[in-house]
Design a protein around this motif. Structure first.
Motif, PDB file in Angstrom:
ATOM      1  N   VAL A  14     -33.092  -7.122  51.107  1.00 14.51           N
ATOM      2  CA  VAL A  14     -32.671  -5.948  51.522  1.00 14.51           C
ATOM      3  C   VAL A  14     -34.203  -5.206  52.657  1.00 14.51           C
ATOM      4  N   GLN A  15     -33.179  -4.563  53.105  1.00 16.46           N
ATOM      5  CA  GLN A  15     -34.668  -4.358  54.488  1.00 16.46           C
ATOM      6  C   GLN A  15     -34.676  -2.440  54.220  1.00 16.46           C
ATOM      7  N   VAL A  16     -35.798  -0.994  54.481  1.00 14.53           N
ATOM      8  CA  VAL A  16     -35.816  -0.550  54.667  1.00 14.53           C
ATOM      9  C   VAL A  16     -36.041  -0.019  56.178  1.00 14.53           C
ATOM     10  N   PRO A  70     -26.624 -19.368  56.893  1.00 10.22           N
ATOM     11  CA  PRO A  70     -25.153 -19.464  55.452  1.00 10.22           C
ATOM     12  C   PRO A  70     -25.879 -19.594  53.750  1.00 10.22           C
ATOM     13  N   PHE A  71     -27.881 -19.164  54.060  1.00  2.00           N
ATOM     14  CA  PHE A  71     -28.477 -19.268  52.956  1.00  2.00           C
ATOM     15  C   PHE A  71     -27.954 -17.698  52.493  1.00  2.00           C
ATOM     16  N   VAL A  72     -28.345 -16.361  53.113  1.00  3.83           N
ATOM     17  CA  VAL A  72     -28.078 -15.452  53.793  1.00  3.83           C
ATOM     18  C   VAL A  72     -26.877 -14.673  52.563  1.00  3.83           C
ATOM     19  N   LYS A  73     -26.194 -14.799  51.685  1.00  3.35           N
ATOM     20  CA  LYS A  73     -25.657 -13.687  51.042  1.00  3.35           C
ATOM     21  C   LYS A  73     -24.878 -12.418  51.300  1.00  3.35           C
ATOM     22  N   ASP A  74     -25.957 -10.835  50.942  1.00  7.06           N
ATOM     23  CA  ASP A  74     -25.869 -10.724  50.905  1.00  7.06           C
ATOM     24  C   ASP A  74     -26.262  -9.303  52.201  1.00  7.06           C
ATOM     25  N   ILE A  75     -26.260  -8.442  52.655  1.00  6.87           N
ATOM     26  CA  ILE A  75     -27.643  -7.935  53.127  1.00  6.87           C
ATOM     27  C   ILE A  75     -27.067  -6.406  52.520  1.00  6.87           C
ATOM     28  N   ILE A  76     -28.265  -5.421  52.464  1.00  5.16           N
ATOM     29  CA  ILE A  76     -28.441  -4.024  51.964  1.00  5.16           C
ATOM     30  C   ILE A  76     -29.241  -3.715  52.928  1.00  5.16           C
ATOM     31  N   ASN A 119     -31.471 -13.487  44.574  1.00  6.99           N
ATOM     32  CA  ASN A 119     -32.979 -13.649  44.557  1.00  6.99           C
ATOM     33  C   ASN A 119     -33.256 -12.707  45.789  1.00  6.99           C
ATOM     34  N   TYR A 120     -34.203 -11.569  45.985  1.00  2.85           N
ATOM     35  CA  TYR A 120     -34.153 -11.067  46.835  1.00  2.85           C
ATOM     36  C   TYR A 120     -35.991 -11.053  47.425  1.00  2.85           C
ATOM     37  N   TYR A 121     -35.193 -10.943  49.617  1.00  2.00           N
ATOM     38  CA  TYR A 121     -35.780 -10.159  49.942  1.00  2.00           C
ATOM     39  C   TYR A 121     -36.280  -9.492  50.679  1.00  2.00           C
ATOM     40  N   LEU A 122     -37.095  -8.677  50.676  1.00  4.30           N
ATOM     41  CA  LEU A 122     -37.489  -7.747  50.771  1.00  4.30           C
ATOM     42  C   LEU A 122     -38.185  -7.384  52.524  1.00  4.30           C
TER      43      LEU A 122
END
Length: 323
Positions: free
Chosen positions: A149-151, A179-185, A233-236
C-alpha cells in the motif's frame, strides 16, 4: 558478526525515546526503527541530497512528536506504548553506505530487516528517498504474500533512469517484480512526476489499484479501505509528497490536494484492523525545506505514533498470540 548499522551521531540518539540497539543478530524486539538515509543515486549531485538528513531530522523532533510517552494520546486512545512495559521498542540506528562497496548498503538494509523480522519485530524505516523501499521490501519474502500500500503523489513505475533501476522513480515497478507481492494499491496520485503514459499503462496492465487524491476526497478513506483485500500482510510505504503540502511541505515536488492527516491516520488504523501491518517506511522528506515548526517531520512522527499505538492496541505483540 557483521555490523550493519551505526548509532545516530548527533541530536536525539533514538526516535521517540526508544532503546538504542545496533547489534541486530539475535535481537528480540516488538517495534524497531531503522534509518536508511541513502538509496540509489541517479548521479553524483543526488547522492548526498537533503533527503539523506531526514532520519535524524525526524529523531530530532521527538519531543515535539510526543512530549512524554506516558501521557494520554487521543490519536491512539492511550499512551504511546499503551502502558505495556512488556513491549520492546528499539531504534536500530542507520544503515550507512561504504563508498568502496557501491550498493552494499542495500544488502545491509535487507539483512537488518531480516534480523528484525526474525526477532519478531515490526520494522519502521526512515528514508531517504523512495529508492530505499525495495531493498527493505526484499526482506519480506518469507512473510508474504504481501499487499503493498503506497501513499504518494507519483506513480513510481519507471523501469530505469540513467541506467539506475533501483532509484526513487522505480520502487513500485521493482516491487511488482517480486513474486511475494500479491497486490499493489497506490493512493493519493495527482499532478505530474517522472511517470509517462507508458509507465501508467504498465501499472494498469499489472493490475495495480490506482486511486487519485481526488477520488479519495470524493469517496473517503473508508471506501478506499474497502477496495484493499482483507486479511492481508500489509507493507505501507508513505512518500511525504503523497500528503498535502499544508502538513508536509518539505518535499521536492509539492502538489496541492494531497492526502490529509486524518485520511492517512484512518488508513493506518484501518489496515491494522483489516489484516496485519508487517512494515512501514516514510520517505522523501527534505529537512532544509521544513518550516520553523518542523511540521513535516512532526507529521511523519505522528503517523509512526499512530502505527505503534494501534498495533499494540490491536494485540499484535501479545505474547500469547502467534508471532
Amino acid at each position: 558478526m557483521e555490523t550493519l548499522t551505526v548509532p545516530p551521531g548527533v541530536g536525539h540518539k533514538t526516535l521517540l525515546y526508544s532503546e538504542l540497539v545496533t547489534q541486530l543478530e539475535g535481537m528480540k524486539a516488538d517495534i524497531a526503527i531503522l534509518g536508511m538515509p541513502y538509496g540509489s543515486a541517479y548521479g553524483p549531485r543526488s547522492f548526498t541530497n537533503d533527503q539523506t538528513n531526514a532520519p535524524q531530522a525526524i529523531r530530532d523532533v521527538t519531543d515535539r512528536i510526543v512530549r512524554a510517552p506516558e501521557h494520554y494520546d487521543f490519536d491512539i486512545d492511550g499512551p504511546m506504548l499503551q502502558g505495556r512495559s512488556d513491549v520492546r521498542f528499539v531504534d536500530c540506528g542507520d544503515v550507512m553506505p561504504d563508498l568502496t562497496k557501491p550498493g552494499d548498503h542495500h544488502r545491509k538494509a535487507e539483512l537488518a530487516v531480516r534480523h528484525i523480522l526474525k526477532g519478531g519485530g515490526l520494522p519502521i524505516v526512515l528514508g531517504g528517498d523512495h529508492g530505499i523501499t525495495n531493498p527493505i521490501l526484499r526482506a519480506f519474502d518469507e512473510v508474504g504474500p504481501i499487499t503493498l500500500v503506497q501513499v504518494d503523489a507519483h506513480l513510481d513505475w519507471r523501469d530505469e533512469v540513467d541506467g539506475v533501476r533501483d532509484g526513487l522513480s522505480s520502487p513500485i515497478r521493482r516491487a511488482s517484480e517480486l513474486p511475494f507481492v500479491k497486490d499493489i494499491i497506490q493512493i493519493g496520485l495527482r499532478a505530474q512526476g517522472s511517470g509517462r503514459p507508458t509507465e501508467y499503462k504498465a501499472a494498469v496492465d499489472y493490475g495495480a489499484t490506482l486511486i487519485s487524491a481526488y477520488e479519495l476526497h470524493e469517496v473517503g478513506m473508508r471506501a478506499v479501505l474497502d477496495r484493499i483485500p482483507a486479511g492481508g500482510n500489509y507493507y505501507l510505504t508513505i512518500d511525504a509528497d503523497g500528503l498535502d503540502p499544508t502538513i508536509m511541505p518539505a518535499v521536492d515536488g509539492p502538489a496541492p490536494g494531497g492526502v490529509t492527516f486524518v485520511q492517512a491516520r484512518a488508513l493506518i488504523h484501518g489496515l491494522v484492523q483489516k489484516g496485519r501491518v508487517v512494515g512501514m517506511d516514510i520517505v522523501e522528506i527534505q529537512p532544509a525545506k521544513d518550516t520553523a515548526t518542523k511540521l513535516t517531520c512532526v507529521t511523519a512522527g505522528r503517523l509512526i505514533v499512530n502505527l505503534i499505538g494501534s498495533t499494540i492496541k490491536a494485540g499484535y505483540f501479545d505474547k500469547k498470540s502467534a508471532r
